[in-house]
Scaffold this motif. Structure first.
Motif, mmCIF file in Angstrom:
data_model
loop_
_atom_site.group_PDB
_atom_site.id
_atom_site.type_symbol
_atom_site.label_atom_id
_atom_site.label_comp_id
_atom_site.label_asym_id
_atom_site.label_seq_id
_atom_site.Cartn_x
_atom_site.Cartn_y
_atom_site.Cartn_z
ATOM 1 N N THR A 43 0.851 -1.180 0.000
ATOM 2 C CA THR A 43 0.000 0.000 0.000
ATOM 3 C C THR A 43 0.889 1.233 0.000
ATOM 4 O OG1 THR A 43 -0.117 -0.060 2.423
ATOM 5 C CG2 THR A 43 -1.920 -1.114 1.207
ATOM 6 N N GLY A 44 0.281 2.393 -0.264
ATOM 7 C CA GLY A 44 1.075 3.607 -0.211
ATOM 8 C C GLY A 44 0.495 4.751 -1.006
ATOM 9 N N ILE A 45 1.321 5.787 -1.118
ATOM 10 C CA ILE A 45 0.922 6.977 -1.866
ATOM 11 C C ILE A 45 2.055 7.397 -2.794
ATOM 12 C CG2 ILE A 45 -0.683 7.811 -0.114
ATOM 13 C CD1 ILE A 45 1.449 9.842 0.752
ATOM 14 N N LEU A 46 1.666 8.094 -3.855
ATOM 15 C CA LEU A 46 2.617 8.642 -4.828
ATOM 16 C C LEU A 46 2.291 10.109 -5.008
ATOM 17 C CD1 LEU A 46 4.845 8.249 -7.005
ATOM 18 C CD2 LEU A 46 2.995 7.722 -8.609
ATOM 19 N N PHE A 47 3.300 10.949 -4.812
ATOM 20 C CA PHE A 47 3.176 12.389 -5.032
ATOM 21 C C PHE A 47 3.865 12.673 -6.355
ATOM 22 C CE2 PHE A 47 5.238 16.499 -4.920
ATOM 23 C CZ PHE A 47 4.242 17.348 -4.474
ATOM 24 N N PHE A 48 3.173 13.361 -7.249
ATOM 25 C CA PHE A 48 3.784 13.738 -8.515
ATOM 26 C C PHE A 48 3.417 15.172 -8.830
ATOM 27 C CE2 PHE A 48 3.556 14.455 -13.064
ATOM 28 C CZ PHE A 48 4.844 14.159 -13.413
ATOM 29 N N ASP A 49 4.429 16.000 -8.996
ATOM 30 C CA ASP A 49 4.205 17.388 -9.393
ATOM 31 C C ASP A 49 5.548 18.039 -9.674
ATOM 32 O OD1 ASP A 49 2.565 19.546 -10.010
ATOM 33 O OD2 ASP A 49 1.476 19.423 -8.125
ATOM 34 N N TYR A 50 5.549 19.050 -10.469
ATOM 35 C CA TYR A 50 6.742 19.833 -10.768
ATOM 36 C C TYR A 50 7.901 18.972 -11.267
ATOM 37 C CZ TYR A 50 4.171 23.370 -8.195
ATOM 38 O OH TYR A 50 3.206 24.239 -7.767
ATOM 39 N N GLY A 51 7.583 17.855 -11.932
ATOM 40 C CA GLY A 51 8.627 17.009 -12.484
ATOM 41 C C GLY A 51 9.300 16.083 -11.496
ATOM 42 N N TYR A 52 8.702 15.918 -10.328
ATOM 43 C CA TYR A 52 9.272 15.061 -9.295
ATOM 44 C C TYR A 52 8.260 14.031 -8.814
ATOM 45 C CZ TYR A 52 12.919 18.592 -8.996
ATOM 46 O OH TYR A 52 13.936 19.447 -9.292
ATOM 47 N N PHE A 53 8.774 12.892 -8.365
ATOM 48 C CA PHE A 53 7.983 11.865 -7.693
ATOM 49 C C PHE A 53 8.436 11.791 -6.243
ATOM 50 C CE2 PHE A 53 7.910 9.868 -11.987
ATOM 51 C CZ PHE A 53 6.551 9.705 -12.128
ATOM 52 N N GLY A 54 7.514 11.530 -5.367
ATOM 53 C CA GLY A 54 7.807 11.143 -3.987
ATOM 54 C C GLY A 54 6.861 10.007 -3.689
ATOM 55 N N GLN A 55 7.348 8.941 -3.109
ATOM 56 C CA GLN A 55 6.485 7.788 -2.884
ATOM 57 C C GLN A 55 6.770 7.164 -1.530
ATOM 58 O OE1 GLN A 55 6.654 4.741 -5.936
ATOM 59 N NE2 GLN A 55 4.614 4.063 -5.404
ATOM 60 N N ILE A 56 5.700 6.667 -0.921
ATOM 61 C CA ILE A 56 5.794 5.865 0.286
ATOM 62 C C ILE A 56 5.187 4.514 -0.043
ATOM 63 C CG2 ILE A 56 5.045 5.560 2.675
ATOM 64 C CD1 ILE A 56 4.861 8.601 2.895
ATOM 65 N N LEU A 57 5.951 3.465 0.199
ATOM 66 C CA LEU A 57 5.490 2.091 0.021
ATOM 67 C C LEU A 57 5.450 1.419 1.381
ATOM 68 C CD1 LEU A 57 7.777 1.128 -2.998
ATOM 69 C CD2 LEU A 57 5.351 1.713 -3.095
ATOM 70 N N GLU A 58 4.383 0.667 1.642
ATOM 71 C CA GLU A 58 4.249 -0.064 2.897
ATOM 72 C C GLU A 58 3.964 -1.522 2.579
ATOM 73 O OE1 GLU A 58 1.665 3.198 5.387
ATOM 74 O OE2 GLU A 58 0.597 1.889 4.000
ATOM 75 N N GLY A 59 4.522 -2.411 3.376
ATOM 76 C CA GLY A 59 4.227 -3.824 3.194
ATOM 77 C C GLY A 59 5.318 -4.707 3.752
ATOM 78 N N GLN A 60 5.262 -5.969 3.368
ATOM 79 C CA GLN A 60 6.269 -6.937 3.797
ATOM 80 C C GLN A 60 7.626 -6.517 3.241
ATOM 81 O OE1 GLN A 60 6.032 -10.783 1.942
ATOM 82 N NE2 GLN A 60 6.788 -11.802 3.796
ATOM 83 N N ARG A 61 8.650 -6.581 4.066
ATOM 84 C CA ARG A 61 9.982 -6.085 3.704
ATOM 85 C C ARG A 61 10.450 -6.605 2.341
ATOM 86 N NH1 ARG A 61 14.363 -3.729 6.110
ATOM 87 N NH2 ARG A 61 13.350 -3.778 8.128
#
Length: 138
Positions: A43-61
Motif C-alpha cells: 500500500t502507499g501513496i505517490l506524489f507527482f508534481d513539478y517534475g518530481y515523484f515522492g512515494q511511500i510504500l508499505e508492506g512486507q519487507r
C-alpha cells in the motif's frame, strides 16, 4: 489486511521524472501499479508534481524491497534518492494500493504540509530541496 507485524516496513523515496515519461501515460502507470501492489500486499501513496515523484510504500519487507529495486531500474525515474526504510507497527495507508496526489491534493489531504507545498512554484534546486524535505517528514 493482515500483516506480519515483525516484517512490516515503510520505504520513502524521491526521484526526478525522466524525459522518457510522457505525462499522459501517468494514469496507465498508476493502474498497473495498483494491480501489481494489490497482488504483493503493498500500500502507499505517490506524489507527482513539478517534475518530481515522492512515494511511500508499505508492506512486507521483501516485497517492498523488490518493488523499490524495480523502480530503480525504471527509466522513467532519474536521480532516485532513498529517504528511509523503517520498520512500522501499522500501515498509514491501508486502503490504498496506490494513491496519486499532486501538490494541491496532497496539501488538502495532509494539511500539516500545506506551508511547504505553497513554496513550490518552479522547478529549481529550492523546489528539489522543499520536496525532499517534505518527504523526509511524511
Amino acid at each position: 489486511m493482515m500483516d506480519n507485524q515483525q516484517d512490516l516496513v515503510e520505504l520513502k523515496y524521491f526521484s526526478e521524472i525522466s524525459k522518457v515519461l510522457n505525462i499522459s501515460n501517468l494514469s496507465e502507470i498508476m493502474d498497473a501499479a495498483v494491480v501489481s501492489n494489490k497482488s504483493k500486499g503493498i500500500t502507499g501513496i505517490l506524489f507527482f508534481d513539478y517534475g518530481y515523484f515522492g512515494q511511500i510504500l508499505e508492506g512486507q519487507r521483501t516485497k517492498v524491497e523488490e518493488t523499490f529495486e524495480r523502480i530503480k531500474r525504471d527509466n522513467r525515474h532519474q536521480n532516485i534518492k532513498l529517504l528511509g526504510l523503517s520498520k512500522i507497527d501499522h500501515r498509514r495507508f491501508p486502503d490504498w494500493a496506490m494513491r496519486l496526489f499532486n501538490a494541491e491534493e496532497f496539501a488538502e489531504q495532509f494539511s500539516q504540509f500545506s506551508e511547504i507545498l505553497q513554496d513550490l512554484n518552479e522547478v529549481d534546486i529550492d523546489t528539489y530541496r522543499t520536496i525532499k524535505n517534505l518527504w523526509s517528514k511524511v
